[in-house]
Design a protein around this motif. Structure first.
Motif, PDB file in Angstrom:
ATOM      1  N   GLU A 180       0.827  -1.207   0.000  1.00 52.51           N
ATOM      2  CA  GLU A 180       0.000   0.000   0.000  1.00 52.51           C
ATOM      3  C   GLU A 180       0.866   1.263   0.000  1.00 52.51           C
ATOM      4  O   GLU A 180       0.555   2.236  -0.684  1.00 52.51           O
ATOM      5  CB  GLU A 180      -0.937   0.008   1.218  1.00 52.51           C
ATOM      6  N   TYR A 181       1.964   1.217   0.776  1.00 45.32           N
ATOM      7  CA  TYR A 181       2.836   2.395   0.808  1.00 45.32           C
ATOM      8  C   TYR A 181       3.508   2.631  -0.535  1.00 45.32           C
ATOM      9  O   TYR A 181       3.649   3.772  -0.983  1.00 45.32           O
ATOM     10  CB  TYR A 181       3.889   2.259   1.910  1.00 45.32           C
ATOM     11  N   PHE A 182       3.911   1.551  -1.188  1.00 49.95           N
ATOM     12  CA  PHE A 182       4.514   1.703  -2.524  1.00 49.95           C
ATOM     13  C   PHE A 182       3.518   2.342  -3.485  1.00 49.95           C
ATOM     14  O   PHE A 182       3.853   3.273  -4.226  1.00 49.95           O
ATOM     15  CB  PHE A 182       4.969   0.346  -3.064  1.00 49.95           C
ATOM     16  N   ARG A 200      10.327  -3.812  -2.743  1.00 45.38           N
ATOM     17  CA  ARG A 200      11.075  -5.063  -2.571  1.00 45.38           C
ATOM     18  C   ARG A 200      10.531  -5.890  -1.407  1.00 45.38           C
ATOM     19  O   ARG A 200      10.437  -7.127  -1.493  1.00 45.38           O
ATOM     20  CB  ARG A 200      12.559  -4.746  -2.372  1.00 45.38           C
ATOM     21  N   MET A 201      10.152  -5.223  -0.319  1.00 42.06           N
ATOM     22  CA  MET A 201       9.581  -5.959   0.821  1.00 42.06           C
ATOM     23  C   MET A 201       8.243  -6.593   0.451  1.00 42.06           C
ATOM     24  O   MET A 201       7.947  -7.724   0.860  1.00 42.06           O
ATOM     25  CB  MET A 201       9.410  -5.015   2.016  1.00 42.06           C
ATOM     26  N   ALA A 202       7.433  -5.866  -0.321  1.00 40.33           N
ATOM     27  CA  ALA A 202       6.128  -6.397  -0.727  1.00 40.33           C
ATOM     28  C   ALA A 202       6.297  -7.632  -1.608  1.00 40.33           C
ATOM     29  O   ALA A 202       5.609  -8.641  -1.422  1.00 40.33           O
ATOM     30  CB  ALA A 202       5.341  -5.321  -1.472  1.00 40.33           C
ATOM     31  N   VAL A 203       7.226  -7.541  -2.558  1.00 40.85           N
ATOM     32  CA  VAL A 203       7.457  -8.674  -3.467  1.00 40.85           C
ATOM     33  C   VAL A 203       8.049  -9.868  -2.720  1.00 40.85           C
ATOM     34  O   VAL A 203       7.657 -11.018  -2.945  1.00 40.85           O
ATOM     35  CB  VAL A 203       8.372  -8.233  -4.635  1.00 40.85           C
ATOM     36  N   VAL A 240       0.534  -9.263  -4.967  1.00 41.84           N
ATOM     37  CA  VAL A 240       0.403  -8.598  -3.672  1.00 41.84           C
ATOM     38  C   VAL A 240      -0.131  -7.173  -3.828  1.00 41.84           C
ATOM     39  O   VAL A 240      -0.745  -6.632  -2.908  1.00 41.84           O
ATOM     40  CB  VAL A 240       1.772  -8.585  -2.944  1.00 41.84           C
ATOM     41  N   PHE A 241       0.068  -6.585  -5.008  1.00 39.17           N
ATOM     42  CA  PHE A 241      -0.391  -5.219  -5.246  1.00 39.17           C
ATOM     43  C   PHE A 241      -1.870  -5.152  -5.638  1.00 39.17           C
ATOM     44  O   PHE A 241      -2.399  -4.070  -5.891  1.00 39.17           O
ATOM     45  CB  PHE A 241       0.458  -4.566  -6.339  1.00 39.17           C
ATOM     46  N   PHE A 242      -2.533  -6.322  -5.692  1.00 39.02           N
ATOM     47  CA  PHE A 242      -3.959  -6.362  -6.061  1.00 39.02           C
ATOM     48  C   PHE A 242      -4.801  -7.061  -4.999  1.00 39.02           C
ATOM     49  O   PHE A 242      -5.953  -7.385  -5.234  1.00 39.02           O
ATOM     50  CB  PHE A 242      -4.140  -7.091  -7.399  1.00 39.02           C
ATOM     51  N   GLN A 243      -4.218  -7.287  -3.810  1.00 37.12           N
ATOM     52  CA  GLN A 243      -4.890  -8.123  -2.817  1.00 37.12           C
ATOM     53  C   GLN A 243      -5.870  -7.371  -1.927  1.00 37.12           C
ATOM     54  O   GLN A 243      -6.871  -7.935  -1.487  1.00 37.12           O
ATOM     55  CB  GLN A 243      -3.843  -8.836  -1.943  1.00 37.12           C
ATOM     56  N   SER A 273      -5.219  -1.174  -1.976  1.00 33.27           N
ATOM     57  CA  SER A 273      -4.280  -1.275  -3.099  1.00 33.27           C
ATOM     58  C   SER A 273      -4.985  -1.041  -4.430  1.00 33.27           C
ATOM     59  O   SER A 273      -4.499  -0.296  -5.288  1.00 33.27           O
ATOM     60  CB  SER A 273      -3.608  -2.656  -3.110  1.00 33.27           C
ATOM     61  N   ILE A 274      -6.122  -1.685  -4.600  1.00 24.95           N
ATOM     62  CA  ILE A 274      -6.872  -1.543  -5.858  1.00 24.95           C
ATOM     63  C   ILE A 274      -7.339  -0.101  -6.039  1.00 24.95           C
ATOM     64  O   ILE A 274      -7.253   0.464  -7.139  1.00 24.95           O
ATOM     65  CB  ILE A 274      -8.070  -2.522  -5.876  1.00 24.95           C
TER      66      ILE A 274
END
Length: 506
Positions: A145-147, A450-453, A462-465, A469-470
């Motif tokens: 979310e922060y990214f 990098r932490m999210a991945v 992870v960017f769509f969960q 994020s969406i």
């Protein structure tokens, strides 16, 4: 709102030393903000050395006072010289300068000061009620979310470089590239240091900020120093008539909330807020033909909006650690250097710091309206300072501030390099704010990505969960298409207007 934290913050804000910083910051910000070509970002960048060694709470109070003090000051030269101090003061030239030409300079300055004061107070009240809920919401954010939030911030400020999106994107990419210089904290690999040991910890963002804003602006103004003609205006009576107040009060009250909400949006800032405030009033006015001819409401509305926007821009900075404008990016860099990390935990771990700042804004707006009305004669004389004296003083301050960062002579060379780079950006009309924002958030953006991945074993899913994020992804895409949407809406409204004219003529 936690009443005990609010009162603790108030007790800090009213300490004599902090009252002095509020008054000093507001006065210095007003002076730098009213100088043509220099704006709030430059004001904060040039005056950063004052905060070295200060208590972090006093430092943030001082920088905030410099920020909204510069917003007050920007309209002084707009009204008297038809030369805005910065982008957010452009709208003040539309009716402020015509008022001055009609012998109403003092009345225009008074309207500007009162409108800025009321707009600022409206925004501070909004700040009180919105800050803690937003901070609590931000605590739910993870690395993904922060990214995406940082990506939204960058895309918004690039998209709002109206007519210069490609240049804005280029500036952003340069800023992200600069943020990668130094040791990679996860692998220990040296990146782009060119064998220079001093670059192992990266390029200090304050050097870049002072270089592109302070040195770059001064060099650019030196190129045009012979073209800068000063036109003296008689100030006259520094107050407004009952009719002028009657015409201004509702535009002030309407434009304050508009400016505040625009300021909260990452990348929007005072320029857009003031333009929206002005155009809104012109559209609903019963006398739109008087706008541009010295209508008091045409000055009051943008002044209320841009000062409210400066307070609104502090919300994403303090609650999420995300700079919403070029000026708050400069402030974020300075605060990190002072050991104070803005973000959602600020209201949890150091609530007295956050509330001290909010209370100082109330006091600061009161101090600034007094300064800008009682000391008009003194402030106007600053505009008569010869540029050949003023600009070398700014350069001297920049070099002193840079040297005190790490007492390294290599910082001088970096400052000169980024000063020349800032000059090139001005000449080529490349927006500076995307570069500064990218440089500030670049390191955190990379680490959160990098932490999210890593947490998802290499999956980008992870960017769509999460719903957050969406939502952030959708907002990022919409922000990129914002200029196109505005262009289509404007074209449609122009077509409807033309059709209406044809219908009336027939």
């Amino acid at each position: 709102m936690d009443i005990s934290s609010f009162m603790a913050g108030l007790s800090i804000a009213v300490q004599p030393i902090n009252i002095i910083w509020i008054i000093l910051g507001g006065f210095l910000g007003t002076i730098v903000g009213m100088l043509p070509g220099l704006g709030p970002a430059t004001a904060v960048a040039v005056l950063i050395p004052i905060t070295f060694g200060m208590d972090p709470v006093s430092a943030i109070i001082l920088m905030a006072a410099i920020y909204y003090g510069a917003m007050y000051g920007g309209s002084r030269s707009s009204i008297l010289l038809n030369t805005p101090g910065d982008g957010s003061a452009i709208a003040a030239t539309f009716d402020g300068y015509p008022m001055a030409k009609k012998g109403q300079a003092g009345q225009a300055l008074a309207i500007s000061a009162i409108a800025s004061f009321i707009g600022g107070l409206i925004a501070v009240i909004g700040f009180v009620f919105l800050a803690e809920p937003l901070a609590a919401f931000a605590l739910e954010f993870g690395p993904a979310e922060y990214f995406l939030l940082m990506l939204l911030t960058l895309s918004a400020i690039v998209a709002l470089s109206v007519g210069k999106m490609v240049k804005g994107f280029l500036a952003m990419m340069i800023g992200l590239a600069l943020s990668t210089v130094g040791i990679d904290t996860q692998t220990g690999v040296y990146r782009f240091t060119m064998g220079i040991p001093q670059l192992s910890e990266g390029i200090d963002f304050l050097i870049v900020i002072i270089g592109v804003y302070a040195i770059g602006e001064v060099l650019y103004n030196f190129l045009n120093i012979d073209d800068q003609k000063k036109e003296k205006k008689k100030v006259g009576k520094v107050w407004f008539s009952k009719d002028q107040w009657k015409r201004s009060r509702w535009p002030i009250l309407r434009s304050g909330p508009i400016g505040f909400l625009v300021g909260v949006l990452p990348g929007a800032g005072g320029s857009i807020a003031s333009m929206i405030g002005y155009t809104t009033e012109k559209q609903i006015s019963k006398k739109p033909e008087e706008f541009g001819e010295g209508a008091p409401e045409g000055l009051a509305a943008p002044e209320s909006a841009n000062n409210a926007a400066s307070v609104g821009a502090m919300i994403p900075l303090l609650t999420m650690g995300i700079p919403g404008s070029g000026t708050t990016a400069v402030m974020l860099g300075a605060l990190i250097m002072l050991g104070l990390r803005p973000g959602p935990l600020l209201f949890q771990q150091q609530p007295e710091t956050a509330w001290a700042l909010i209370n100082s804004m109330f006091l600061g707006n009161i101090a600034l309206v007094i300064i800008n009305i009682l000391l008009v004669g003194v402030l106007v004389k600053v505009l008569d300072t010869p540029a050949k004296i003023l600009y070398p003083m700014i350069v001297l301050l920049a070099f002193i501030g840079t040297y005190t960062l790490s007492y390294s002579t290599i910082d001088f060379f970096l400052l000169l390099i980024f000063g020349l780079f800032g000059l090139m950006m001005k000449v080529l009309d490349i927006p500076i704010a995307p570069l500064v924002l990218a440089l500030i958030v670049g390191v955190d953006m990379e680490q959160n990505f990098r932490m999210a991945v890593l947490s998802s074993n290499g999956s980008l899913g992870v960017f769509f969960q999460s719903g957050v994020s969406i939502t952030l992804l959708i907002l990022t895409i919409l922000s990129l298409f914002y200029p196109l949407i505005i262009k289509l809406v404007k074209r449609k409204s122009d077509k409807l207007s033309d059709d209406e004219q044809v219908y009336k003529s027939s």
